[in-house]
Design an enzyme around this catalytic site. Structure first.
Site, PDB file in Angstrom:
ATOM      1  CG  ASN A   9      -1.735   1.308   1.398  1.00 31.44           C
ATOM      2  OD1 ASN A   9      -1.751   2.080   0.491  1.00 31.44           O
ATOM      3  ND2 ASN A   9      -2.560   1.435   2.498  1.00 31.44           N
ATOM      4  CD1 TRP A  10       3.727   1.332  -2.856  1.00 34.06           C
ATOM      5  CD2 TRP A  10       3.445   2.377  -4.866  1.00 34.06           C
ATOM      6  NE1 TRP A  10       4.442   0.627  -3.755  1.00 34.06           N
ATOM      7  CE2 TRP A  10       4.357   1.209  -4.713  1.00 34.06           C
ATOM      8  CE3 TRP A  10       3.079   2.942  -6.005  1.00 34.06           C
ATOM      9  CZ2 TRP A  10       5.091   0.981  -6.202  1.00 34.06           C
ATOM     10  CZ3 TRP A  10       3.691   2.721  -7.098  1.00 34.06           C
ATOM     11  CH2 TRP A  10       4.574   1.606  -7.280  1.00 34.06           C
ATOM     12  CE  LYS A  11      -0.197   3.302   4.784  1.00 33.61           C
ATOM     13  NZ  LYS A  11       0.027   3.307   6.165  1.00 33.61           N
ATOM     14  CG  HIS A  95      -5.695   2.048   5.461  1.00 34.24           C
ATOM     15  ND1 HIS A  95      -5.426   2.945   6.281  1.00 34.24           N
ATOM     16  CD2 HIS A  95      -4.710   1.198   5.148  1.00 34.24           C
ATOM     17  CE1 HIS A  95      -4.205   2.646   6.708  1.00 34.24           C
ATOM     18  NE2 HIS A  95      -3.819   1.346   6.024  1.00 34.24           N
ATOM     19  CD  GLU A  97      -3.068   5.497   6.949  1.00 36.07           C
ATOM     20  OE1 GLU A  97      -2.802   5.616   5.646  1.00 36.07           O
ATOM     21  OE2 GLU A  97      -1.917   5.126   7.452  1.00 36.07           O
ATOM     22  CD  GLU A 167      -3.417  -2.529   7.389  1.00 34.13           C
ATOM     23  OE1 GLU A 167      -2.394  -2.411   6.700  1.00 34.13           O
ATOM     24  OE2 GLU A 167      -3.894  -1.284   7.411  1.00 34.13           O
ATOM     25  N   GLY A 173       2.732   2.025  10.912  1.00 32.19           N
ATOM     26  CA  GLY A 173       3.800   3.376  10.934  1.00 32.19           C
ATOM     27  C   GLY A 173       4.514   3.402  11.890  1.00 32.19           C
ATOM     28  CB  SER A 213       5.347  -2.226  11.712  1.00 39.52           C
ATOM     29  OG  SER A 213       5.118  -0.923  12.167  1.00 39.52           O
ATOM     30  N   GLY A 234       2.839  -1.105   4.061  1.00 41.01           N
ATOM     31  CA  GLY A 234       2.960   0.363   3.869  1.00 41.01           C
ATOM     32  C   GLY A 234       4.443   0.761   3.634  1.00 41.01           C
ATOM     33  N   GLY A 235       5.138   1.286   4.440  1.00 46.44           N
ATOM     34  CA  GLY A 235       6.406   1.436   4.552  1.00 46.44           C
ATOM     35  C   GLY A 235       7.535   0.740   3.725  1.00 46.44           C
TER      36      GLY A 235
HETATM   37  O1  LIG Z   1      -1.128   0.725   6.889  1.00 42.55           O
HETATM   38  C1  LIG Z   1      -0.557  -0.049   6.425  1.00 42.55           C
HETATM   39  C2  LIG Z   1      -0.770  -0.889   5.310  1.00 42.55           C
HETATM   40  O2  LIG Z   1      -1.935  -0.439   4.868  1.00 42.55           O
HETATM   41  C3  LIG Z   1       0.821  -0.430   7.239  1.00 42.55           C
HETATM   42  O3  LIG Z   1       1.677   0.471   7.189  1.00 42.55           O
HETATM   43  P1  LIG Z   1       3.340   0.250   7.625  1.00 42.55           P
HETATM   44  O4  LIG Z   1       3.616  -0.946   6.953  1.00 42.55           O
HETATM   45  O5  LIG Z   1       3.807   1.421   7.107  1.00 42.55           O
HETATM   46  O6  LIG Z   1       3.207   0.265   9.100  1.00 42.55           O
END
Ligand SMILES: O=C(CO)COP(=O)(O)O
Length: 253
Positions: A9-11, A95, A97, A167, A173, A213, A234-235
């Site tokens: 997920n590149w956000k 998600h 967020e 999640e 993050g 993470s 994500g990251g």
């Molecule tokens: O929100 C996430 C994937 O959708 C997780 O993000 P991280 O892997 O950066 O913690």
């Protein structure tokens, strides 16, 4: 046997050219589709370029959100029909967020999940508790409610195709991963809820990802757990090397 699914997920990261280069660089390296489903979920504006770049190799492209209507007066929104039109296969829905920052609710997520199936998009439905809820021992009941509300009204056949991403918000993050046991306990509970609410067939078919993470150093242990079938990342999905390692771990799981 459930096929592992690793989704980046590149956000709101990367410019379009960077995204296309990322895919081209991984071109020869990605494992075959029979071993793992590899998905890259990118900002809307990159999707046409990425679906074109991904055409001949084993990666699917996903969006990070969508509206539930096909078209209409919804300024700034993108519809499921538009996503399908440019060969997008997956869509991340609900998600944390989007729930926290953009007012998504279980009800809107449910409308979007149904709309995704109307357009043959596979939904990745995100659920997960806050730190406060975890500390108050509300994790199971809260996540259970999110799952039931989000999937309400789907047919047995549709339910089997759903991907759920567990999640925990406190692990996103933050560098703070849930332990494999903590993550698996919730995923096992989700599977039990699916069995009690729908059927054993649904519970056994649905793939449940863990997210929060995830990185090359912890993915193998997570994927080794009984009810974790993949990761939403994500990251660590932003760098080619680490994304490749995550996907390879999926192929070997
Ligand atoms: O929100 C996430 C994937 O959708 C997780 O993000 P991280 O892997 O950066 O913690």
């Amino acid at each position: 046997m459930r096929k592992p699914i690793i989704a980046g997920n590149w956000k709101m990261n990367k410019l379009a050219g960077e995204g296309a280069r990322f895919l081209m660089d991984l071109r020869e390296k990605l494992p075959e589709k029979d071993k793992v489903d590899t998905v890259v979920c990118a900002p809307f504006i990159h999707l046409p370029l990425l679906t074109e770049a991904a055409r001949d190799f084993p990666v699917s492209i996903g969006a990070q959100n969508m509206h539930f209507e096909d078209s209409g007066a919804f300024t700034g929104e993108v519809s499921p029909e538009m996503l399908k039109d440019i060969l997008v296969d997956y869509v991340v829905l609900g998600h944390s967020e989007r729930r926290e920052l953009f007012g998504e609710t279980d009800e809107s997520v449910n409308q979007k999940v149904k709309a995704a199936f109307n357009h043959e998009l596979t939904p990745i439905v995100c659920v997960g508790e806050s730190l406060e809820q975890r500390e108050n021992n509300e994790t199971f009941t809260f996540v259970e409610q999110q799952v039931k509300n989000g999937l309400e009204g789907l047919s047995e056949d549709q339910l089997k195709q759903v991907v759920i991403a567990y999640e925990p918000i406190w692990a996103i993050g933050t560098g703070k991963t849930a332990t494999s046991e903590e993550a698996n306990d919730v995923c096992t509970h989700i599977r039990q809820v699916l069995q009690d609410t729908y059927s054993k067939g649904v519970a056994q078919a649905v793939r449940i990802q863990y997210g929060g993470s995830v990185k090359p150093q912890n993915i193998e242990e997570l994927l080794g757990m009984s009810d974790i079938d993949g990761a939403l990342v994500g990251g660590a999905s932003l760098e080619e090397d680490s994304f490749l390692k995550l996907v390879e771990a999926g192929a070997n799981a």
